[in-house]
Scaffold this motif. Structure first.
Motif, mmCIF file in Angstrom:
data_model
loop_
_atom_site.group_PDB
_atom_site.id
_atom_site.type_symbol
_atom_site.label_atom_id
_atom_site.label_comp_id
_atom_site.label_asym_id
_atom_site.label_seq_id
_atom_site.Cartn_x
_atom_site.Cartn_y
_atom_site.Cartn_z
ATOM 1 N N THR A 133 -0.999 7.155 9.321
ATOM 2 C CA THR A 133 -2.424 7.018 9.555
ATOM 3 C C THR A 133 -3.059 6.368 8.333
ATOM 4 N N GLY A 134 -4.341 6.079 8.434
ATOM 5 C CA GLY A 134 -5.038 5.477 7.298
ATOM 6 C C GLY A 134 -5.954 4.360 7.734
ATOM 7 N N LEU A 135 -6.138 3.400 6.831
ATOM 8 C CA LEU A 135 -7.054 2.284 7.080
ATOM 9 C C LEU A 135 -6.399 0.967 6.706
ATOM 10 N N ASP A 136 -6.689 -0.069 7.492
ATOM 11 C CA ASP A 136 -6.176 -1.408 7.202
ATOM 12 C C ASP A 136 -7.263 -2.426 7.501
ATOM 13 N N TYR A 137 -7.893 -2.927 6.446
ATOM 14 C CA TYR A 137 -8.931 -3.947 6.591
ATOM 15 C C TYR A 137 -8.358 -5.342 6.367
ATOM 16 N N TYR A 138 -7.040 -5.431 6.190
ATOM 17 C CA TYR A 138 -6.387 -6.713 5.957
ATOM 18 C C TYR A 138 -6.034 -7.387 7.280
ATOM 19 N N ARG A 139 -5.413 -6.631 8.174
ATOM 20 C CA ARG A 139 -4.959 -7.208 9.451
ATOM 21 C C ARG A 139 -6.066 -7.271 10.493
ATOM 22 N N ILE A 147 0.074 8.259 4.652
ATOM 23 C CA ILE A 147 -1.138 7.437 4.638
ATOM 24 C C ILE A 147 -0.840 5.982 4.293
ATOM 25 N N HIS A 148 -1.369 5.111 5.136
ATOM 26 C CA HIS A 148 -1.305 3.659 4.976
ATOM 27 C C HIS A 148 -2.683 3.189 4.521
ATOM 28 N N THR A 208 -10.486 4.691 2.037
ATOM 29 C CA THR A 208 -9.364 5.613 2.252
ATOM 30 C C THR A 208 -9.515 6.856 1.383
ATOM 31 N N ILE A 209 -9.733 6.647 0.084
ATOM 32 C CA ILE A 209 -9.878 7.780 -0.843
ATOM 33 C C ILE A 209 -11.123 8.593 -0.494
ATOM 34 N N ARG A 210 -12.209 7.907 -0.144
ATOM 35 C CA ARG A 210 -13.459 8.613 0.191
ATOM 36 C C ARG A 210 -13.261 9.536 1.390
ATOM 37 N N ILE A 211 -12.617 9.036 2.444
ATOM 38 C CA ILE A 211 -12.414 9.845 3.646
ATOM 39 C C ILE A 211 -11.439 10.985 3.366
ATOM 40 N N SER A 220 -3.920 -0.150 -6.832
ATOM 41 C CA SER A 220 -4.044 -0.077 -8.287
ATOM 42 C C SER A 220 -3.655 1.300 -8.817
ATOM 43 N N LEU A 221 -3.514 1.386 -10.132
ATOM 44 C CA LEU A 221 -3.225 2.665 -10.764
ATOM 45 C C LEU A 221 -4.371 3.646 -10.554
ATOM 46 N N ALA A 222 -5.608 3.149 -10.548
ATOM 47 C CA ALA A 222 -6.766 4.026 -10.340
ATOM 48 C C ALA A 222 -6.690 4.707 -8.971
ATOM 49 N N VAL A 223 -6.275 3.961 -7.947
ATOM 50 C CA VAL A 223 -6.125 4.535 -6.600
ATOM 51 C C VAL A 223 -4.990 5.560 -6.608
ATOM 52 N N ALA A 224 -3.894 5.227 -7.270
ATOM 53 C CA ALA A 224 -2.767 6.163 -7.363
ATOM 54 C C ALA A 224 -3.200 7.455 -8.038
ATOM 55 N N GLU A 225 -3.945 7.327 -9.122
ATOM 56 C CA GLU A 225 -4.376 8.521 -9.859
ATOM 57 C C GLU A 225 -5.340 9.370 -9.039
ATOM 58 N N ALA A 226 -6.198 8.725 -8.256
ATOM 59 C CA ALA A 226 -7.120 9.470 -7.386
ATOM 60 C C ALA A 226 -6.342 10.250 -6.335
ATOM 61 N N ALA A 227 -5.290 9.639 -5.793
ATOM 62 C CA ALA A 227 -4.470 10.315 -4.787
ATOM 63 C C ALA A 227 -3.658 11.449 -5.418
#
Length: 247
Positions: A75-81, A109-110, A118-121, A144-151
């Motif tokens: 599950t997750g979010l994909d704004y690329y495709r 999570i994708h 993604t992080i907000r939800i 990014s590392l910031a996203v990894a650290e938030a997760a």
């Protein structure tokens, strides 16, 4: 399957998780897990699948009520495709998180070109262990590392696929170096993203060893240490006893 399983065994890959991407194909995913003691499965609907039956929270809870279903997702979010109004994607993601909280089964999570939402939800829905959720894994991580650290702060693991072995993936390699092994998983994302030296071929579970070896070289630690820690992390995340299968 016999050939795939034989190669897994040869490369000391003892377990595999077969990930669900939509409900029509879920019975086949479950059948694999039911057939082989060392294969597990998830239930979920991938954010890239727009024209597919939409799962309710109750659907996900009901379908996950099986000893071989160990996760909710992908599950997750994909704004690329996909472009346009993607509120349906965000609502689908929220339902998966609610099912995860209800069942205590972790999330797969994708996230692609959608890390902020993604992080907000995840935070709003209490996906993390810090908020009473089941946690989970940021699958096939490329952010990014910031996203990894938030997760990681929410009790999630960061999973690296064959992408990290690509020569062009310098930024991702820097993230992988910074993420502690205690928060790291490795995966293939078969049949996609085959790692070097098999890049461009159809991927398979046996080749997860190449991702592990690459990370070991990157971090300057023995491959056995990466293998042991990521294996321990898998069993801890998915609440499995190592001796509960013969594999």
């Amino acid at each position: 399957m016999p050939e795939v399983l034989a190669k897994m065994a040869q490369n000391q890959v003892t377990h595999a998780l077969c990930v669900s991407v939509d409900l029509p194909d879920f019975p086949q995913v479950l059948q694999l897990a039911e057939t082989y003691p060392h294969i597990y499965a998830s239930v979920g609907v991938h954010p890239d699948y727009e024209d597919t039956p939409e799962p309710s929270v109750d659907d996900l809870i009901r379908l996950s009520d099986h000893p071989k279903i160990i996760a909710i997702g992908e599950t997750g979010l994909d704004y690329y495709r996909l472009q346009g109004d993607l509120e349906w994607q965000r609502e689908r993601f929220r339902r998966h998180i609610r099912a995860s909280r209800a069942t205590g089964k972790p999330l797969i999570i994708h996230t692609r070109a959608a890390s902020e939402d993604t992080i907000r939800i995840m935070q709003e829905e209490g996906a993390g262990t810090d908020a009473g959720g089941a946690g989970g894994v940021m699958h096939c991580f490329t952010e990014s590392l910031a996203v990894a650290e938030a997760a990681i702060a929410m009790g999630f693991y960061i999973s690296f696929s064959g992408i990290v072995t690509f020569k062009s993936a310098k930024e991702l390699q820097a993230v992988a170096l910074a993420v502690p092994l205690s928060s790291t998983l490795i995966e293939t994302d078969s049949p996609y993203l085959a790692p070097v030296p098999h890049r461009g071929k159809m991927n398979e579970p046996a080749w997860v060893m190449h991702v592990g070896e690459f990370l070991a070289n990157l971090k300057g630690v023995p491959a056995s240490e990466v293998a042991q820690q990521t294996t321990d992390n898998f069993f801890n995340l998915f609440k499995l006893a190592k001796d509960q299968t013969h594999a």
